[in-house]
Design a protein around this motif. Structure first.
Motif, short mmCIF file in Angstrom:
data_model
loop_
_atom_site.label_atom_id
_atom_site.label_comp_id
_atom_site.label_asym_id
_atom_site.label_seq_id
_atom_site.Cartn_x
_atom_site.Cartn_y
_atom_site.Cartn_z
N THR A 1 2.58 9.17 -9.95
CA THR A 1 1.75 8.04 -9.52
C THR A 1 1.24 7.29 -10.73
OG1 THR A 1 -0.31 9.25 -9.59
CG2 THR A 1 0.99 9.41 -7.56
N ALA A 2 0.84 6.04 -10.48
CA ALA A 2 0.27 5.23 -11.55
C ALA A 2 -0.97 5.92 -12.11
CB ALA A 2 -0.08 3.84 -11.03
N ALA A 3 -1.73 6.55 -11.24
CA ALA A 3 -2.95 7.24 -11.70
C ALA A 3 -2.59 8.37 -12.65
CB ALA A 3 -3.72 7.78 -10.50
N GLU A 4 -1.54 9.10 -12.33
CA GLU A 4 -1.13 10.21 -13.19
C GLU A 4 -0.67 9.69 -14.55
OE1 GLU A 4 0.36 13.51 -9.89
OE2 GLU A 4 1.69 11.87 -10.49
N GLY B 1 -2.37 10.61 -18.07
CA GLY B 1 -1.61 11.19 -19.16
C GLY B 1 -1.83 10.43 -20.46
N LEU B 2 -1.83 9.13 -20.38
CA LEU B 2 -2.04 8.33 -21.59
C LEU B 2 -3.47 8.47 -22.09
CD1 LEU B 2 0.07 5.22 -20.61
CD2 LEU B 2 0.53 6.84 -22.45
N VAL C 1 8.29 10.01 -20.59
CA VAL C 1 8.28 11.34 -20.00
C VAL C 1 7.43 11.35 -18.73
CG1 VAL C 1 7.64 13.74 -20.38
CG2 VAL C 1 8.70 12.44 -22.22
N LEU C 2 6.30 10.66 -18.78
CA LEU C 2 5.45 10.59 -17.60
C LEU C 2 6.17 9.87 -16.46
CD1 LEU C 2 2.08 9.66 -19.30
CD2 LEU C 2 2.47 11.67 -17.87
#
Ligand SMILES: [Zn+2]
Ligand SMILES: [Zn+2]
Ligand SMILES: [Zn+2]
Ligand SMILES: [Zn+2]
Lengths: 153, 153
Positions: B6-9, B13-14, B39-40
DNA sequence: CTCGTAACGTTATACTGTAACATCATTACA
DNA sequence: TGTAATGATGTTACAGTATAACGTTACGAG
């Protein structure tokens, strides 16, 4: 980490191979027997191309498929494990039963110790169950420093 | 096994990368940031040479050292894990803490789920203790078939 | 400014593993 | 006994993964 293999262990490994093969109806050919001996004698994880060099001295083909096919066979019989983290192969320490093992590999000396730890297996199986994940038979690899190498620092 | 990120994930991550870098005094350069994004976005384990192809499109060097160095950096920051069994890399699902994790990798779809399981860690730590073995921080890999792929059979 | 270091680029090469097909031996069975 | 099927090994060629070594650039500290 102890890296020597005793003569008794080598005999036991070969005997297990005979049993495994007769049970599965496969043949323990001279090549397969020799590769297993080499892995047993190494007493620690050893690379495919190292084994290949030894095979040449014995008059076998030293082309890569020779060793990879043979190692695949030995793995299928549960006689040898592949250590993915180091692209090496090691003789199974309990070749008499199907197991889900735990292998501790030393970064310094390259030695390895294989355990079968029911509690770990059960816990991981529990996690897998919650995920609906079907595990395959395997060994888990734990990297680190063994007692001897740690003491030598 | 769910493979979408997801965009949230991705944002998380960033953000974790920013924190990890500022904490360790390293820099999250455009290259490093981009590789982490890739990778994300993959949402499942991805090979080094695949990432390399994407980098070319972004104007970065597409020589192997580029991606291996960058992945090594991201691993050192605990942002990415290497899956030895498949020679792939995956974003850490809990990049905010040092952990000893357990990663379930599906042979069919290539998906991966990372768990942190205190009980497993404790058990393995106990074995290690008996062996005098000092574990390094890592994730253990469990191979098998995920729920979705198992159901599809 | 310039020096040292970190980051990145570049070239070449080493290491690991497999595809595809040929050859040889063993077994099974007409 | 021929012959066909199978399993094991040999052989060639190549694909995939990773690192060594060295050059160049960017940038902050002094
Ligand atoms: Zn074993
Ligand atoms: Zn050691
Ligand atoms: Zn993680
Ligand atoms: Zn799957």
């Amino acid at each position: 980490m102890r890296q020597k293999t005793t003569a008794a262990e080598r005999r036991a490994g070969l005997a297990a191979a005979e049993r495994a093969c007769s049970r599965s109806g496969k043949k323990l050919t001279p090549l397969r027997r020799r590769v297993l001996e080499l892995v047993l004698n190494a007493g620690k994880p050893v690379g495919a191309y190292n084994l290949l060099k030894s095979l040449r001295a014995d008059g076998f083909s030293d082309a890569p498929p020779t060793i990879y096919r043979t190692l695949e066979f030995l793995q299928a019989q549960g006689l040898v494990h592949r250590i993915a983290k180091s692209n090496t192969f090691v003789a199974c320490s309990r070749p008499h039963d199907d197991h889900f093992g735990l292998i501790f590999v030393c970064r310094q000396c390259g030695g390895a110790v294989e355990l079968e730890e029911q509690q770990v297996i059960a816990d991981i199986g529990c996690c897998a169950g919650r995920l609906g994940f079907q595990m395959s038979r395997q060994v888990l690899e734990v990297e680190g420093t063994c007692r001897d190498c740690g003491a030598a620092l």
